[in-house]
Design a protein around this motif. Structure first.
Motif, PDB file in Angstrom:
ATOM      1  N   ILE A  83      44.262  90.785  93.067  1.00 22.75           N
ATOM      2  CA  ILE A  83      44.517  89.691  94.014  1.00 22.75           C
ATOM      3  C   ILE A  83      43.376  89.581  95.015  1.00 22.75           C
ATOM      4  N   THR A  84      42.866  90.717  95.475  1.00 19.70           N
ATOM      5  CA  THR A  84      41.757  90.721  96.431  1.00 19.70           C
ATOM      6  C   THR A  84      40.512  90.081  95.823  1.00 19.70           C
ATOM      7  N   ILE A  85      40.204  90.429  94.587  1.00 20.16           N
ATOM      8  CA  ILE A  85      39.036  89.846  93.919  1.00 20.16           C
ATOM      9  C   ILE A  85      39.235  88.351  93.714  1.00 20.16           C
ATOM     10  N   GLU A  86      40.428  87.930  93.321  1.00 19.25           N
ATOM     11  CA  GLU A  86      40.699  86.502  93.122  1.00 19.25           C
ATOM     12  C   GLU A  86      40.522  85.717  94.420  1.00 19.25           C
ATOM     13  N   ILE A  87      40.967  86.263  95.526  1.00 17.63           N
ATOM     14  CA  ILE A  87      40.851  85.567  96.807  1.00 17.63           C
ATOM     15  C   ILE A  87      39.406  85.572  97.299  1.00 17.63           C
ATOM     16  N   ALA A  88      38.723  86.696  97.181  1.00 16.82           N
ATOM     17  CA  ALA A  88      37.360  86.820  97.703  1.00 16.82           C
ATOM     18  C   ALA A  88      36.369  85.973  96.910  1.00 16.82           C
ATOM     19  N   CYS A  89      36.541  85.868  95.630  1.00 17.01           N
ATOM     20  CA  CYS A  89      35.578  85.166  94.770  1.00 17.01           C
ATOM     21  C   CYS A  89      36.123  83.845  94.242  1.00 17.01           C
ATOM     22  N   LYS A  90      37.060  83.236  94.953  1.00 14.14           N
ATOM     23  CA  LYS A  90      37.733  82.037  94.453  1.00 14.14           C
ATOM     24  C   LYS A  90      36.786  80.889  94.096  1.00 14.14           C
ATOM     25  N   PRO A  91      35.821  80.506  94.956  1.00 15.37           N
ATOM     26  CA  PRO A  91      34.960  79.374  94.584  1.00 15.37           C
ATOM     27  C   PRO A  91      34.128  79.648  93.331  1.00 15.37           C
ATOM     28  N   CYS A  92      33.603  80.845  93.223  1.00 10.66           N
ATOM     29  CA  CYS A  92      32.781  81.195  92.070  1.00 10.66           C
ATOM     30  C   CYS A  92      33.631  81.247  90.799  1.00 10.66           C
ATOM     31  N   LEU A  93      34.806  81.818  90.898  1.00  8.99           N
ATOM     32  CA  LEU A  93      35.675  81.923  89.733  1.00  8.99           C
ATOM     33  C   LEU A  93      36.165  80.552  89.279  1.00  8.99           C
ATOM     34  N   GLU A  94      36.467  79.660  90.227  1.00  8.35           N
ATOM     35  CA  GLU A  94      36.935  78.320  89.855  1.00  8.35           C
ATOM     36  C   GLU A  94      35.853  77.532  89.131  1.00  8.35           C
ATOM     37  N   SER A  95      34.620  77.585  89.641  1.00  8.61           N
ATOM     38  CA  SER A  95      33.554  76.839  88.976  1.00  8.61           C
ATOM     39  C   SER A  95      33.261  77.421  87.599  1.00  8.61           C
ATOM     40  N   GLY A  96      33.337  78.729  87.466  1.00  9.57           N
ATOM     41  CA  GLY A  96      33.136  79.345  86.160  1.00  9.57           C
ATOM     42  C   GLY A  96      34.230  78.986  85.177  1.00  9.57           C
ATOM     43  N   ARG A  97      35.462  78.975  85.639  1.00  7.64           N
ATOM     44  CA  ARG A  97      36.577  78.611  84.760  1.00  7.64           C
ATOM     45  C   ARG A  97      36.507  77.144  84.349  1.00  7.64           C
ATOM     46  N   GLU A  98      36.069  76.267  85.274  1.00  5.88           N
ATOM     47  CA  GLU A  98      35.915  74.852  84.927  1.00  5.88           C
ATOM     48  C   GLU A  98      34.821  74.680  83.873  1.00  5.88           C
ATOM     49  N   ALA A  99      33.731  75.425  84.002  1.00  5.66           N
ATOM     50  CA  ALA A  99      32.655  75.342  83.018  1.00  5.66           C
ATOM     51  C   ALA A  99      33.130  75.825  81.649  1.00  5.66           C
ATOM     52  N   ILE A 100      33.893  76.889  81.630  1.00  8.62           N
ATOM     53  CA  ILE A 100      34.428  77.399  80.364  1.00  8.62           C
ATOM     54  C   ILE A 100      35.371  76.374  79.745  1.00  8.62           C
ATOM     55  N   ASP A 101      36.241  75.771  80.567  1.00 10.46           N
ATOM     56  CA  ASP A 101      37.172  74.764  80.056  1.00 10.46           C
ATOM     57  C   ASP A 101      36.424  73.564  79.479  1.00 10.46           C
ATOM     58  N   ARG A 102      35.327  73.128  80.169  1.00 14.77           N
ATOM     59  CA  ARG A 102      34.549  72.002  79.672  1.00 14.77           C
ATOM     60  C   ARG A 102      33.891  72.350  78.340  1.00 14.77           C
ATOM     61  N   ASN A 103      33.359  73.562  78.222  1.00 11.17           N
ATOM     62  CA  ASN A 103      32.678  73.946  76.988  1.00 11.17           C
ATOM     63  C   ASN A 103      33.644  74.101  75.823  1.00 11.17           C
ATOM     64  N   LEU A 104      34.880  74.486  76.096  1.00 10.94           N
ATOM     65  CA  LEU A 104      35.846  74.684  75.031  1.00 10.94           C
ATOM     66  C   LEU A 104      36.589  73.403  74.663  1.00 10.94           C
ATOM     67  N   ASN A 105      36.415  72.337  75.448  1.00  9.69           N
ATOM     68  CA  ASN A 105      37.095  71.075  75.196  1.00  9.69           C
ATOM     69  C   ASN A 105      36.280  70.252  74.198  1.00  9.69           C
ATOM     70  N   PRO A 106      36.800  69.991  72.997  1.00  9.01           N
ATOM     71  CA  PRO A 106      36.027  69.229  72.020  1.00  9.01           C
ATOM     72  C   PRO A 106      35.869  67.753  72.389  1.00  9.01           C
ATOM     73  N   ASP A 107      36.693  67.235  73.277  1.00  7.42           N
ATOM     74  CA  ASP A 107      36.611  65.827  73.668  1.00  7.42           C
ATOM     75  C   ASP A 107      35.708  65.603  74.871  1.00  7.42           C
ATOM     76  N   TYR A 108      35.115  66.665  75.435  1.00 13.06           N
ATOM     77  CA  TYR A 108      34.276  66.543  76.629  1.00 13.06           C
ATOM     78  C   TYR A 108      32.910  65.981  76.249  1.00 13.06           C
ATOM     79  N   ASP A 109      32.478  64.956  76.962  1.00 13.76           N
ATOM     80  CA  ASP A 109      31.154  64.376  76.763  1.00 13.76           C
ATOM     81  C   ASP A 109      30.418  64.428  78.095  1.00 13.76           C
ATOM     82  N   PRO A 110      29.330  65.172  78.191  1.00 13.36           N
ATOM     83  CA  PRO A 110      28.629  65.285  79.466  1.00 13.36           C
ATOM     84  C   PRO A 110      28.063  63.959  79.954  1.00 13.36           C
TER      85      PRO A 110
END
Length: 76
Positions: free
Chosen positions: A19-46
């Motif tokens: 929980i501490t790591i999730e709270i402390a690194c929230k902005p970095c983790l969110e942007s990383g998770r969004e990038a992973i979601d975009r890369n794994l989405n076959p319908d995503y067009d940059p």
């Protein structure tokens, strides 16, 4: 009984650490998770992100016409 207590304390410590790591690194983790979601989405067009952006944001000097009255500036 001591092993059970020790394991419960260890599990609680791991949960609090996570929980501490999730709270402390929230902005970095969110942007990383969004990038992973975009890369794994076959319908995503940059190209659909922002249609107002130029197709080539850094044109080379040969791609645009140079006016004789303008001065050339070398950008490094």
């Amino acid at each position: 009984m001591g092993a059970l207590t020790a394991s419960l304390i260890a599990i609680a410590g791991l949960a609090l650490g996570w929980i501490t790591i999730e709270i402390a690194c929230k902005p970095c983790l969110e942007s990383g998770r969004e990038a992973i979601d975009r890369n794994l989405n076959p319908d995503y067009d940059p190209d659909d992100d922002d249609p107002r952006l130029p197709l080539n944001p850094n044109p080379t000097p040969s791609e645009h016409t140079v006016d004789s009255s303008s001065t050339s500036v070398k950008v490094v």
